[in-house]
Design an enzyme around this catalytic site. Structure first.
Site, mmCIF file in Angstrom:
data_model
loop_
_atom_site.group_PDB
_atom_site.id
_atom_site.type_symbol
_atom_site.label_atom_id
_atom_site.label_comp_id
_atom_site.label_asym_id
_atom_site.label_seq_id
_atom_site.Cartn_x
_atom_site.Cartn_y
_atom_site.Cartn_z
ATOM 1 N N SER A 239 0.798 -1.220 0.000
ATOM 2 C CA SER A 239 0.000 0.000 0.000
ATOM 3 C C SER A 239 0.836 1.278 0.000
ATOM 4 O O SER A 239 0.611 2.157 -0.830
ATOM 5 C CB SER A 239 -0.990 0.009 1.175
ATOM 6 N N LYS A 282 -4.602 -4.064 2.061
ATOM 7 C CA LYS A 282 -5.597 -3.767 1.026
ATOM 8 C C LYS A 282 -6.632 -2.760 1.534
ATOM 9 O O LYS A 282 -7.097 -1.896 0.775
ATOM 10 C CB LYS A 282 -6.284 -5.053 0.574
#
Length: 392
Positions: A239, A282
């Site tokens: 990320s 996520k």
């Protein structure tokens, strides 16, 4: 790379003149001329002229009707590189895309690159340094040629492949053990800042940024057993790497550009076995998508979206260990009872990158055959008496 050619269709306009002693009426009729392999279809040539006459002279106020075929100009057989395409095409000619995270030809990153190339975009690729030599060698030896084929029969061209390791922002962040690692020998300028500077020197700017990379060293561990190192490593690679890439690419992205990342339903739902902090990574990626959409949109006129893709039998997914079960589950329980193809995700990405999606930003787009809408498994024994529709 040119997009698909314009269909060879010509339209002839004929005028039918209906006259009488009292009035004159004019009407138009459109005659559609197409090319067909069906021998039963009539082919109208631009050099031919068909004239039909019908006269009705029974009464003084009778109607005299004549129908004439008007000669048309020859239909254009193929689209010009700069001519507009018919309908609502995804036209990315003149655009340059950088796809971060391609190391083979069977993942979503590769499929996205193919769809962008099919729409006319120039393709640049960033490959993890340890996988670089194998990837470039496979390209040179034609190992990927079959999977490079585009809808028009041509092969996808990758203008340049760059070495990349997106967990390091700059050379000062690289630890000594990585600097001396044999797998990194022979490569240079692979941290995010150095990578972007290389792209800037080579091409000046880009229009599309695709983030297609993730890694969780402890993905096989339940979250309750994940170490701090494993958790932060998953967040860093999966990320924060997107934030770093966008942060550094934004200054050389053209206004109106687009960025796309890849997420997974585990960001919102519990997926047992998807551990090691990857579900958290996520979730962070989706949250960051919304914040970055605001910041990059206001400051740079850049759109930021992410695709929540269904399970794919890729090399990276096999590391999770139960990808086959997830694909079977999806095929059984999704509204669309079929296996998801990488091409479908690639085409969705091409849409998000195109002017057709010019008002879409900050969005999680689900490309998973609709599995995300389901709240219960249709193959559960408790639903046996409900007669759930099955594919015929």
């Amino acid at each position: 790379m040119a997009a698909a050619a314009t269909p060879t269709a010509g339209v002839a306009r004929a005028r039918t003149c209906i006259s009488s002693p009292h009035k004159m009426l004019m009407s138009r009729a459109a005659i559609l001329s197409t090319t067909s392999n069906d021998a039963s279809m009539t082919k109208l040539s631009s050099s031919s002229c068909i004239s039909l006459s019908h006269s009705f002279l029974k009464k003084p106020n009778s109607v005299i009707m004549k129908s004439k075929r008007v000669i048309t100009t020859k239909a254009v057989s193929s689209a010009n590189e700069t001519s507009p395409l018919p309908g609502l095409p995804i036209d990315l000619r003149g655009k340059r895309a950088f796809i971060a995270g391609i190391a083979d030809d069977n993942g979503y990153g590769w499929a996205i690159a193919k769809s962008l190339a099919a729409a006319g975009a120039e393709i640049l690729v960033g490959t993890w340094v340890p996988a670089l030599n194998i990837f470039e060698s496979s390209l040179r030896r034609g190992k990927f040629d079959e999977s490079r084929v585009l809808p028009d029969g041509s092969l996808m061209e990758i203008t340049k492949v760059y070495p990349m390791d997106a967990i390091f922002d700059g050379p000062e962040d690289v630890p000594e053990d990585i600097k001396t690692n044999k797998r990194y020998a022979g490569s240079s300028n692979w941290t995010v800042k150095e990578l972007v500077e290389s792209v800037k020197q080579d091409f000046g700017s880009i229009d599309i940024l695709v983030h297609s990379l993730a890694n969780g060293p402890e993905v096989a561990k339940p979250l309750l057993e994940t170490s701090r190192f494993g958790y932060l490593a998953a967040i860093s690679a999966s990320s924060y790497s997107f934030i770093s890439l966008l942060q550094n690419f934004v200054p050389i992205m053209n206004p109106g550009g687009a960025t796309i990342s890849l997420t997974y339903i585990a960001a919102e739902r519990t997926i047992p076995g998807y551990g090691g902090g990857m579900s958290s990574a996520k979730a962070a990626l989706e949250s960051d998508t919304r914040v970055l959409a605001f910041e990059a949109g206001r400051k740079h006129k850049i759109r930021v979206n992410t695709i929540s893709a269904g399970p794919l039998r890729s090399r990276a997914a096999k590391a999770i260990g139960f990808i086959d079960m997830m694909i079977e589950y999806s095929e059984t329980n999704a509204p669309l009872l079929k296996e998801l193809s990488a091409e479908e995700v690639g085409n969705a990405a091409a849409f998000l990158a195109s002017p057709l999606a010019s008002a879409i930003t900050g969005t999680v787009l689900y490309v998973d055959n609709g599995l995300n809408v389901m709240a219960v498994s249709t193959d559960s024994p408790i639903l046996e008496e409900l007669h759930v529709p099955k594919e015929k």
